[in-house]
Design an enzyme around this catalytic site. Sequence first.
Site, PDB file in Angstrom:
ATOM      1  CE  LYS A  50      25.410  -7.426  17.089  1.00 27.58           C
ATOM      2  NZ  LYS A  50      26.208  -6.833  18.167  1.00 27.58           N
ATOM      3  CD  GLN A  94      29.316  -7.587  20.073  1.00 24.52           C
ATOM      4  OE1 GLN A  94      28.838  -7.311  18.979  1.00 24.52           O
ATOM      5  NE2 GLN A  94      28.550  -7.928  21.102  1.00 24.52           N
ATOM      6  CG  ASP A 117      25.421  -0.748  18.701  1.00 27.20           C
ATOM      7  OD1 ASP A 117      24.438  -1.372  18.243  1.00 27.20           O
ATOM      8  OD2 ASP A 117      26.473  -1.311  19.069  1.00 27.20           O
TER       9      ASP A 117
END
Length: 282
Positions: A50, A94, A117
């Site tokens: 990412k 994460q 997200d």
Amino acid sequence: MKTIWIDGKKMAQETLDNLRPRIDHLKRIPRLDVIWVGDNVASGIYVRHKKEKAEALGIQVNVHHLSEKTTLDALYHLINQLNQDEIIDGIMVQMPLPNHLNSNEILDMVAPDKDVDGLTTVNLGRLICGMPSLVACTPKGCMRLIESVVPDLTGKTAIIIGRSRLVGKPMFHLLLSKHCTVIQAHSKTEKLSQLCRTADIVIVATGKAGLIGKDDIKVGAVVIDVGISRQAQGPIQGDVRASEIDGVAYAATPVPGGVGPMTIAMLMENTVLASERHQGIV
Ligand code: NAD
């Protein structure tokens, strides 16, 4: 029937290319902060990937790599600090987190306008109510893949296998918002195969390698394979037995090279969108 294998890598690249002029138009560089707790090897690979993608695009990335023993309190303080920092546009935590940390509780610490997200209760609630939100990256990417082959989903029947906060639940509401009739299946669903065969669109997000094959889909269905299973040896596997559905499905996504690249592209898109909002551009 010749199955269309949707090229997620190509679509993701096109998405990233379309973000460049938007980034050039910003007054300051967008900034994404990633929180990675522990030493999960797969998480490390995802975080690195990412970061590389974002930096290649011109997004500044700051990774906070914390020890496996990080406390809830310490995370709360860090996230609070990032929430208040005006130069930070996006914060992502994460997953998975170590077992002693409650992921629902931690996800909700992120300010909704920085939740790139799309996993906070606020953003999920806004999605359900049809209000502007930051939408979860994997389901958002799945919608782009589906609409690349079926632009109008009105009246179609869709089944989602999986009901997680990350994939299944937001997917349900995205399809509903496009006027699909949606079935949400899960590990306790009875007659799964029979239900799947009624669907025009099948989205499989279970992490059970090879769960779905040609006898579980109707001829001409669109099949989106979200699953990733890593074997000790050999390539990663999806939830769909791809070689079986070739020639039966109208369109399908491969693993790898389908949903995965689109998920990352959507994270970049959400970061740019959050930055545009913070800078008063949209
Ligand atoms: P999860 O473990 O939170 O949820 C799995 C879901 O599958 C559950 O709702 C469960 O009820 C359902 N399920 C499990 N076994 C089943 C069965 N036999 N029949 C029907 N339903 C069953 O997982 P998740 O976070 O939603 O992720 C699902 C998969 O997608 C994983 O393999 C994950 O690695 C992958 N994933 C991929 C991407 C990507 O970018 N490609 C992104 C997110 C998740």
